[in-house]
Enzyme design. Sequence first.
Site, mmCIF file in Angstrom:
data_model
loop_
_atom_site.group_PDB
_atom_site.id
_atom_site.type_symbol
_atom_site.label_atom_id
_atom_site.label_comp_id
_atom_site.label_asym_id
_atom_site.label_seq_id
_atom_site.Cartn_x
_atom_site.Cartn_y
_atom_site.Cartn_z
ATOM 1 N N GLY A 76 0.846 -1.086 -0.227
ATOM 2 C CA GLY A 76 -0.066 0.278 -0.322
ATOM 3 C C GLY A 76 1.014 0.790 0.142
ATOM 4 O O GLY A 76 0.215 2.268 -0.109
ATOM 5 N N PRO A 133 4.876 -4.711 -0.458
ATOM 6 C CA PRO A 133 4.183 -3.550 -1.472
ATOM 7 C C PRO A 133 4.694 -4.265 -3.042
ATOM 8 O O PRO A 133 5.411 -4.319 -2.850
ATOM 9 C CB PRO A 133 5.673 -3.604 -1.235
ATOM 10 C CG PRO A 133 7.271 -3.350 -0.913
ATOM 11 C CD PRO A 133 6.699 -4.596 -0.428
ATOM 12 N N ARG A 192 2.910 -0.789 -5.547
ATOM 13 C CA ARG A 192 3.033 0.322 -6.585
ATOM 14 C C ARG A 192 4.773 0.635 -6.218
ATOM 15 O O ARG A 192 4.899 0.925 -7.184
ATOM 16 C CB ARG A 192 2.041 1.238 -6.391
ATOM 17 C CG ARG A 192 1.573 2.308 -6.478
ATOM 18 C CD ARG A 192 0.742 2.808 -6.127
ATOM 19 N NE ARG A 192 -0.400 2.505 -5.637
ATOM 20 C CZ ARG A 192 -1.733 2.938 -6.648
ATOM 21 N NH1 ARG A 192 -1.413 3.074 -7.731
ATOM 22 N NH2 ARG A 192 -2.396 1.777 -6.631
ATOM 23 N N TYR A 250 -10.544 3.949 -11.595
ATOM 24 C CA TYR A 250 -9.999 4.596 -10.387
ATOM 25 C C TYR A 250 -9.803 6.102 -10.617
ATOM 26 O O TYR A 250 -9.601 6.951 -9.409
ATOM 27 C CB TYR A 250 -8.824 4.401 -9.624
ATOM 28 C CG TYR A 250 -8.470 2.968 -9.868
ATOM 29 C CD1 TYR A 250 -9.083 2.427 -9.170
ATOM 30 C CD2 TYR A 250 -7.050 2.739 -9.976
ATOM 31 C CE1 TYR A 250 -9.098 0.955 -8.451
ATOM 32 C CE2 TYR A 250 -6.829 1.016 -10.208
ATOM 33 C CZ TYR A 250 -7.492 0.985 -9.544
ATOM 34 O OH TYR A 250 -7.472 -1.330 -8.989
ATOM 35 N N CYS A 295 -13.835 2.698 -27.927
ATOM 36 C CA CYS A 295 -15.249 2.690 -28.032
ATOM 37 C C CYS A 295 -15.953 3.017 -26.449
ATOM 38 O O CYS A 295 -16.902 2.385 -26.331
ATOM 39 C CB CYS A 295 -16.378 1.891 -29.354
ATOM 40 S SG CYS A 295 -15.531 1.966 -30.764
ATOM 41 N N GLU A 296 -15.542 3.801 -25.936
ATOM 42 C CA GLU A 296 -16.283 4.481 -24.687
ATOM 43 C C GLU A 296 -15.902 5.490 -24.181
ATOM 44 O O GLU A 296 -15.266 6.217 -24.699
ATOM 45 C CB GLU A 296 -15.336 2.983 -23.392
ATOM 46 C CG GLU A 296 -15.533 1.737 -23.473
ATOM 47 C CD GLU A 296 -17.146 1.401 -23.094
ATOM 48 O OE1 GLU A 296 -17.742 2.011 -22.215
ATOM 49 O OE2 GLU A 296 -17.002 0.121 -23.461
#
Length: 429
Positions: A249, A284, A286, A326, A351-352
């Site tokens: 985290g 860990p 990230r 996010y 296509c969004e």
Amino acid sequence: MGESVLSAGFARTDGELHCDGVSLDAIARTVGTPAYIYSAPLIREQYGRLERALAPVPHRIHYSAKANSARGVLALLQSLGAGVDIVSGGELYRALAAGFGGADIVFSGVGKTERELIEALDSRVLLVNVESEGELRLLDRVAREKGVIAPVAMRVNPEVMVDTPHHYTRTGERGHKFGIPYADALEVGRLAESLPNIRLAGLDMHIGSQVSRLEPYRDGMRRLLELLDALRSATGGAKDIHYLDIGGGLAVTYENEAPMDVEAFAEAVIPSIAESGLTLIVEPGRFLVGNAGVLLTRVLYRKKSGDTEYIITDAGMNDLLRPSHYNAYHRITAVRPVGGRVVADVVGPVCESGDFFALGREVDDVQPGELLVVQSSGAYGYSMASTYNSRPRPAEVLVDDGRYAVITQRESYEDIVAREVGEPEWRDA
Ligand SMILES: *Cc1c(COP(=O)(O)O)cnc(C)c1O
């Protein structure tokens, strides 16, 4: 202002962005775009920092594979001495293939299947981080059938308040699906100690991702150590508990957030670990890889619709989901900026309407054919990529020592359809 800020390891030479001295333009010409580019020296540096900070206490760094599970990245971390934290049988397979041994592996995850538990025992993992009474009982049965003892850490929900930027990345608050609710933990711990094929070897928590404050770790650890005391007096035992796993985290900087100060983090956790006599485990993800990678993409088109300027890139949300999933911020910069700036939406071809990297952002005024990087994409980038819109997943490239290597080849159209059955074989149920 934030746009021109580069992560360490990425720098301009003669106006052109390089990764550890390697030209991103040259990589784009040979490997194509979109592509993820990772800096091996940066990963080493982050690992080294954490390793040095925790050196005063017995500890193990188990890299959370889901952040970036490329074999080349896993192998690099393995060579540095890291263990690995996995959350599926697929990650177990990857970890073993990358050179980790069972004793290097902790197996987390809220919904492990029986098959995954069997695979964990077959691989002799260091710890299975168990998240419910049901899982504990199932693991006990599976272990009994194999005639082995399963090493378990009990993942407890410490029910602390966490400061992460998006509620999807909080996992340690009351009522979350993760871990054993704190109020039940003593009872489940006693059960673990009574089950014949379980060895309760640790306590575990993981409070969330992109956490920059120390209090949630301090509070969570205190709660785990209180639980340990209670288990000791309740069972007169807990004698096999050697590990305190405080999860991952640790935050990095994407925009202007404070990163986790690892030295302060270490100072916060070291005293209680030293006093407990336990071995610390951290997981860990990230922190080790997030700022070590960029997504390199070529501008396909510019257009204006209503009042909005669009920069349309050849990378999309299928390649990097974080902005749409996010609402995550990633700095975006031209590989060779020519000076102008423009306020634009930087969007992909999917296509969004949720397919974007930045909305209404002042960015380098790039023209079709020019290259952009979406920064800080080393974690939860490729590992969350999909083939949505039947777009082949990008290549992954590792840069080291002034050289680069493709560590994951770009997917082909054939790869995308490889598992599909042309002539279905109909069966009667
Ligand atoms: C995702 C995860 C991690 C890593 O989280 P980061 O924010 O990337 O450090 C560690 N432990 C568990 C159990 C996880 O699910």
